[in-house]
Write a protein that holds these residues in place. Structure first.
Motif, short mmCIF file in Angstrom:
data_model
loop_
_atom_site.label_atom_id
_atom_site.label_comp_id
_atom_site.label_asym_id
_atom_site.label_seq_id
_atom_site.Cartn_x
_atom_site.Cartn_y
_atom_site.Cartn_z
N UNK A 7 0.82 -1.21 0.00
CA UNK A 7 0.00 0.00 0.00
C UNK A 7 0.86 1.26 0.00
N UNK A 8 1.92 1.29 0.83
CA UNK A 8 2.75 2.49 0.87
C UNK A 8 3.59 2.61 -0.40
N UNK A 9 3.98 1.48 -0.98
CA UNK A 9 4.70 1.52 -2.24
C UNK A 9 3.87 2.14 -3.35
N UNK A 29 10.10 -3.20 1.07
CA UNK A 29 9.05 -2.19 0.89
C UNK A 29 9.28 -1.40 -0.39
N UNK A 30 10.53 -0.99 -0.63
CA UNK A 30 10.84 -0.24 -1.84
C UNK A 30 10.55 -1.05 -3.09
N UNK A 114 13.11 13.49 -1.27
CA UNK A 114 13.45 12.17 -0.73
C UNK A 114 12.33 11.74 0.21
N UNK A 115 11.77 10.57 -0.05
CA UNK A 115 10.65 10.05 0.74
C UNK A 115 11.00 8.66 1.26
N UNK A 116 10.67 8.40 2.52
CA UNK A 116 10.77 7.05 3.07
C UNK A 116 9.39 6.42 3.13
N UNK A 117 9.33 5.13 2.84
CA UNK A 117 8.08 4.39 2.96
C UNK A 117 8.32 3.22 3.93
N UNK A 118 7.50 3.14 4.97
CA UNK A 118 7.72 2.15 6.02
C UNK A 118 6.38 1.66 6.56
#
Length: 226
Positions: A7-9, A29-30, A114-118
């Motif tokens: 979902x976050x991807x 996740x990436x 720059x974004x982190x997805x976790x």
């Protein structure tokens, strides 16, 4: 949890538009982010250039038909999306669980956004629950290891597998030493110390590098902004 990661991807891929040069992160996740970009390239005609952060991600992107360039072939990256192993309340983070921290930090450094997805398990009040990876050149690495021991950082070598005594080689042909520090009071101070150590190539402290984190939890997706 895999559903949450997906979902976050997919959510992060919404920030990508045609014409962009996109940094493609590494990790479980990436990988969902890269997968969604591949779908959009194939089905929607999304026109992008990818810059990858590991050999593993390069293989995935090529398989999905995403055009690639190296970081040295572009002036800058418009947006990089990547995962993180731990994030504190100030949006400092630890990365490198997948052994790709050097390439990840290089691409992130030369990115405009720059974004982190976790998933929500990666959020902490203070860093230290996750180990701090340190990438070192093989020559003299045992001396670096001893310095970490003297400092009380409880270092361990990263091996090919849990039952192997063969040291892992990163994509850049370096070793990894993991520091097990229970609570990092000052990520900035520790980063500065590691930056000055001879033999250290890079470390997994990503301090003050992101302004947006997309978090998946059982209650849905939320965005944390600096």
């Amino acid at each position: 949890m895999e559903t949450l990661k997906k979902q976050v991807g997919i959510k992060a891929a919404e920030f990508v538009t045609s014409g962009m040069i996109v940094g493609l992160g590494t990790g479980s996740t990436a990988a969902f982010f890269v997968e969604e970009l591949g779908r959009r390239v194939a089905e929607e005609g999304l026109d992008i250039i990818g810059v990858t952060t590991s050999n593993e991600t390069s293989k995935q992107a090529r398989r999905l038909g995403i055009p690639l360039k190296s970081i040295d072939e572009v002036d800058e990256v418009d947006l990089t999306v990547d995962g993180a192993d731990e994030i504190d309340a100030e949006l400092n983070g630890i990365k490198g669980g997948g052994a790709a921290l050097l390439m990840e930090k290089i691409v992130a450094t030369y990115s405009k956004d720059y974004i982190w997805i976790v998933d929500e398990r990666k959020l902490s009040d203070h860093l230290g629950t996750f180990k701090v990876p340190v990438e070192v050149i093989p020559y003299g690495s045992q001396h670096v290891f001893r310095q970490f021991e003297k400092a009380g950082y409880a270092p361990t070598w990263r091996f090919v597998s849990t039952d192997s005594k063969e040291k892992l080689l990163t994509d850049m042909n370096h070793y990894l030493i993991d520091l097990h520090i229970k609570e990092i009071q000052s990520p900035e101070k520790l980063a500065a110390e590691l930056d000055l150590m001879v033999g250290v190539v890079e470390h997994g402290l990503f301090n003050q590098m992101v302004k947006k984190v997309i978090v998946a939890g059982h209650d849905g997706i939320r965005i944390i902004e600096k």
